[in-house]
Design an enzyme around this catalytic site. Structure first.
Site, PDB file in Angstrom:
ATOM      1  N   LYS A  19       0.768  -1.224   0.034  1.00 32.37           N
ATOM      2  CA  LYS A  19       0.216  -0.229   0.032  1.00 32.37           C
ATOM      3  C   LYS A  19       0.545   1.019   0.081  1.00 32.37           C
ATOM      4  O   LYS A  19       0.821   1.727  -1.027  1.00 32.37           O
ATOM      5  CB  LYS A  19      -0.916   0.063   1.300  1.00 32.37           C
ATOM      6  N   SER A 159       7.667  10.695  12.310  1.00 30.51           N
ATOM      7  CA  SER A 159       6.719  10.617  10.877  1.00 30.51           C
ATOM      8  C   SER A 159       7.040  10.314   9.863  1.00 30.51           C
ATOM      9  O   SER A 159       7.744  12.174   9.691  1.00 30.51           O
ATOM     10  CB  SER A 159       5.446  10.247  11.211  1.00 30.51           C
ATOM     11  N   SER A 160       7.494   9.962   8.729  1.00 30.79           N
ATOM     12  CA  SER A 160       8.608  10.354   7.592  1.00 30.79           C
ATOM     13  C   SER A 160       7.065  11.186   6.915  1.00 30.79           C
ATOM     14  O   SER A 160       8.167  11.750   5.294  1.00 30.79           O
ATOM     15  CB  SER A 160       9.203   9.401   6.864  1.00 30.79           C
ATOM     16  N   GLN A 161       5.594  10.626   6.927  1.00 27.99           N
ATOM     17  CA  GLN A 161       5.098  10.661   5.891  1.00 27.99           C
ATOM     18  C   GLN A 161       4.433  12.754   5.383  1.00 27.99           C
ATOM     19  O   GLN A 161       5.180  12.940   3.607  1.00 27.99           O
ATOM     20  CB  GLN A 161       3.817  10.129   6.461  1.00 27.99           C
ATOM     21  N   SER A 185      12.637   6.636  10.348  1.00 26.09           N
ATOM     22  CA  SER A 185      11.249   5.851   8.443  1.00 26.09           C
ATOM     23  C   SER A 185      11.900   6.340   7.676  1.00 26.09           C
ATOM     24  O   SER A 185      11.706   5.924   6.035  1.00 26.09           O
ATOM     25  CB  SER A 185      10.187   6.029   9.108  1.00 26.09           C
ATOM     26  N   ASP A 299       6.454  -0.390  12.107  1.00 28.14           N
ATOM     27  CA  ASP A 299       5.875  -2.049  11.769  1.00 28.14           C
ATOM     28  C   ASP A 299       6.216  -3.342  11.723  1.00 28.14           C
ATOM     29  O   ASP A 299       5.071  -4.045  11.984  1.00 28.14           O
ATOM     30  CB  ASP A 299       5.679  -1.785  10.593  1.00 28.14           C
ATOM     31  N   ARG A 371      -2.220  -4.551  12.408  1.00 28.07           N
ATOM     32  CA  ARG A 371      -0.817  -5.052  12.390  1.00 28.07           C
ATOM     33  C   ARG A 371      -1.028  -5.976  13.905  1.00 28.07           C
ATOM     34  O   ARG A 371       0.068  -6.801  13.457  1.00 28.07           O
ATOM     35  CB  ARG A 371       0.007  -4.088  12.435  1.00 28.07           C
ATOM     36  N   LYS A 396      -7.333  -3.108   5.985  1.00 29.00           N
ATOM     37  CA  LYS A 396      -6.594  -2.001   5.923  1.00 29.00           C
ATOM     38  C   LYS A 396      -5.615  -1.706   5.190  1.00 29.00           C
ATOM     39  O   LYS A 396      -5.226  -0.834   4.271  1.00 29.00           O
ATOM     40  CB  LYS A 396      -6.415  -0.785   7.411  1.00 29.00           C
TER      41      LYS A 396
END
Length: 414
Positions: A19, A159-161, A185, A299, A371, A396
């Site tokens: 994803k 977060s790297s998002q 990440s 994750d 998860r 998801k």
């Protein structure tokens, strides 16, 4: 509530599509108006949420012979209303994209996303002098202006998002440089840069602290393959190591996905692994305990729990604090549910300490977290049977997980 059991994992499956890669492919094609054919598309809920968003923004998306055909429409000039459902990835990326490009938007979500604290997004928007509305760091966010700073500098310690969103949109802005500090990440940034390169956008990475736009050579149309997902595959690789004899196909060993480090972890544990091109076979073996720093790989913590419980001795997973603000408080969920199974697991000084344990049967909660659910299901092979609620949450990221579980020898009963 479903009962699950598995005497031994055995058989062959293909790894599910990623994803993370699918979302990056589709967002890039949309933003730059590129027609895109995606081979091996992902049907996870987060991906379906993005498809729904882009259809509402005038794009044409069809599924033909297991290929996604994407034809972008013009982006509306009015303020957009975007519902990212339960996808934090989409929320962070689209917050950055809209703020950098001036696509003013109200960003909202549903389910557990409405309860999550997104102070990392808010702090970055504030530091970039973006006008916005929010409700105490909770959804919805309304982006009301473009980034207004001479240089883009962000904190990427949570977060790297958000940084990925900025990198995707950089070629659509007047900015040619982005500075990031405390980046976590890193491998997801590698994946973003690799995705952009496949569209003809090259960005130089200077030690994960500075990113400089180098070249832009956009195609009008492109065909790309969505990689299979190392995060999802890690559960099956662990399953094979602790109690199985299975083969997983279609994994790219040259992938930029950081979670492929699971191979190194398993090798260090003494797992019986055989790698042949894009095929990995793994069998049950005597496993040594391990130590692992989860800073860049949060994750991987859920699949590593059953691995630790089946390893002889004491395993330690360091820097697990980022797990507290996921789809659930993932750290609390892991400790709570695994203790129900009689697992010897404790949290001390930002590390999980896990010792080999004889698990017992129990009724468990998924915490509406994909998860957590997958981790507990893999652990079912270490006891006679378990019961878990709300397994729909697995869609998801991995809609076919339960089918693969049954294909590999698992049993599911109401």
């Amino acid at each position: 509530m479903k009962s699950l059991s598995c005497n031994k994992f055995q058989g062959e499956i293909s790894a599910n599509p990623s994803k993370s890669h699918f979302i990056r492919l589709l967002l890039t094609a949309w933003l730059y108006g590129i027609e895109l054919e995606i081979i091996n598309p992902c049907a996870a809920d987060d991906c379906l949420a993005l498809i729904n968003i882009l259809r509402k923004l005038n794009s044409n998306i069809s599924n033909e012979n297991n290929k996604i055909i994407f034809k972008p429409g013009s982006i509306p000039k009015t303020k957009l209303k975007i519902n990212t459902k339960q996808s934090a990835t989409l929320l962070r990326m689209l917050s950055a994209i809209t703020a950098l490009t001036g696509i003013y938007a109200q960003l909202n979500g549903s389910g557990t996303l409405l309860k999550r604290n997104f102070s990392d997004i808010i702090e970055n928007l504030q530091n970039l002098n973006v006008k916005f509305l929010t409700n105490n760091n909770l959804l919805p966010f309304t982006i009301q202006s473009k980034i207004q700073t001479p240089k883009i500098k962000i904190d990427a310690s949570q977060s790297s998002q958000f940084l990925s969103g900025l990198l995707i949109a950089m070629s659509k802005s007047n900015y040619t440089e982005i500075n990031a500090k405390n980046l976590v990440s890193k491998s997801y940034i590698d994946l973003t840069l690799e995705t952009l390169k496949s569209f003809g956008i090259e960005i130089q990475n200077l030690n994960y602290e500075k990113f400089i736009l180098k070249t832009i050579n956009l195609p009008r149309r492109v065909t790309l393959t969505c990689e299979s997902d190392w995060s999802g595959a890690s559960f099956w690789l662990v399953a094979g190591a602790i109690n199985g004899n299975l083969t997983i196909h279609n994994l790219n060993l040259n992938s930029k996905q950081g979670d492929k480090i699971i191979i190194d972890i398993l090798k260090n544990c003494g797992a019986n692994l055989k790698i042949n091109k894009n095929k990995i076979s793994i069998q049950k073996s005597s496993l040594k305990p391990f130590e692992f720093d989860a800073t860049d790989y949060p994750d991987l913590v859920p699949p590593l729990i059953p691995l630790a419980l089946a390893s002889d001795g004491k395993s330690i997973i360091y820097n697990v604090d980022r797990l507290t603000n996921k789809e659930s408080n993932r750290l609390n969920a892991i400790i709570t549910e695994y203790r129900k199974l009689n697992a010897n697991i404790k949290l001390k000084n930002n590390k999980l300490i896990i010792e080999k344990s004889q698990l017992k049967t129990a009724q468990l909660k998924s915490h509406n977290d994909h998860r957590i659910a997958m981790s507990l299901i893999i652990s079912s092979t270490l006891t006679s049977t378990i019961k878990i609620d709300n397994l729909n949450c697995i869609k998801k990221s991995y809609p076919n997980f339960l089918n693969d579980f049954k294909k590999l020898g698992g049993n599911i009963h109401e």
